[in-house]
Scaffold this motif. Structure first.
Motif, PDB file in Angstrom:
ATOM      1  N   LYS A   9       0.760  -1.237  -0.004  1.00  0.00           N
ATOM      2  CA  LYS A   9       0.007   0.043   0.065  1.00  0.00           C
ATOM      3  C   LYS A   9       0.977   1.278   0.100  1.00  0.00           C
ATOM      4  O   LYS A   9       2.123   1.314   0.574  1.00  0.00           O
ATOM      5  N   LYS A  21      -1.002   2.011  -4.856  1.00  0.00           N
ATOM      6  CA  LYS A  21      -2.220   2.264  -3.837  1.00  0.00           C
ATOM      7  C   LYS A  21      -2.543   1.066  -3.048  1.00  0.00           C
ATOM      8  O   LYS A  21      -2.543   1.068  -1.645  1.00  0.00           O
ATOM      9  N   ASP A  22      -3.042   0.009  -3.701  1.00  0.00           N
ATOM     10  CA  ASP A  22      -3.444  -1.127  -2.784  1.00  0.00           C
ATOM     11  C   ASP A  22      -3.272  -2.389  -4.064  1.00  0.00           C
ATOM     12  O   ASP A  22      -3.973  -2.354  -4.812  1.00  0.00           O
ATOM     13  N   ASN A 202      -3.449   0.548  -8.519  1.00  0.00           N
ATOM     14  CA  ASN A 202      -4.526  -0.618  -8.103  1.00  0.00           C
ATOM     15  C   ASN A 202      -4.440  -1.816  -9.244  1.00  0.00           C
ATOM     16  O   ASN A 202      -4.079  -1.527 -10.577  1.00  0.00           O
TER      17      ASN A 202
END
Ligand code: ATP
Length: 226
Positions: A9, A21-22, A202
């Motif tokens: 993350k 981001k993730d 992502n």
């Protein structure tokens, strides 16, 4: 058996922590996962984070027990003062590989990739494709449980691409897990079992290429990448 588990993350450059981001996924022994997505999506940043080359990444990366990994970088790296063969010797020492079988294998790979004549030359004088072949040869010699490969086909001649794919598939059959970032989708489609489609840091779709195409239809601009 899991050879790689990734849970990342908020990673990025300077104060901007948004290149990733993730991102979470895992690779099993014998799995070949393709990392795809448009320029700037975050693929290289994911690879750098897995390798521990990014600062301040939240989350964690776990490699399977005793998982030795090999990294084939997009931009070949080498020591100016060492010849091709000395690089091969260095890789043996650093990875504590025993026995002379290693050298026989090295000679075989040099023949396959047509680098035998350059054995005692310095990689600094090589073309980008020849340097890339050296990276590939060293990775294959280490016989890792996990390959991390960033844009492997750029700069390689068609025969080298074919040979590299065959050798990588052989490694996969022997149980290695492979993470491969690429823009060469038709080749990747033939090789990979599973894809992760990255956009803006992502994973926006995952699965087979067919599933990915289905999942990403809603984003018209992304479909231009396929
Ligand atoms: P490509 O397919 O073009 O190689 P990529 O998917 O590998 O792209 P990354 O290189 O991971 O994408 O880039 C993700 C984001 O991080 C982009 O917004 C990019 O501009 C930024 N970025 C990448 N490298 C740097 C850097 N050295 N300094 C600052 N920003 C960077």
């Amino acid at each position: 058996m899991e050879v790689l588990k990734v849970n990342l993350k908020n990673a990025g450059y300077y104060d901007k922590k948004d290149a990733i981001k993730d991102i979470h996924f895992s690779i099993l022994s014998g799995g070949l996962v393709g990392l795809i997505g448009p320029n700037g999506a975050g693929k290289s940043t994911i690879i750098k984070s897995i390798l521990g080359l990014m600062e301040d990444v939240d989350g964690d990366v776990t490699m399977g027990q005793g998982s030795k990994y090999a990294y084939i970088p997009e931009h070949p790296t080498y020591y100016d003062e060492l010849t091709l063969w000395e690089h091969i010797e260095l890789a043996k020492a650093v990875n504590e590989i025993e026995g002379d079988g290693y050298y026989q294998e090295a000679e075989k790979l040099l023949t396959i990739f047509r680098l035998t004549a350059e054995k005692h030359q310095y990689p600094g004088s090589f073309s980008k494709g020849m340097q890339q072949k050296l990276m590939i040869i060293i990775a294959l010699l280490i016989k890792p449980k996990l390959y991390i490969v960033d844009e492997p086909f750029i700069g390689l001649d068609p025969k080298a691409i074919k040979d590299f794919i065959n050798l990588l598939k052989e490694e996969q059959r022997s149980g290695a897990g492979i993470l491969m970032s690429t823009h060469v989708l038709d080749t990747a489609e033939k090789m990979c079992d599973r894809f992760l489609l990255i956009n803006y840091g992502n994973i926006i779709a995952r699965g087979t290429m067919e599933e990915i195409r289905g999942q990403s239809v809603s984003d018209g601009s992304l479909m231009d990448c396929f």
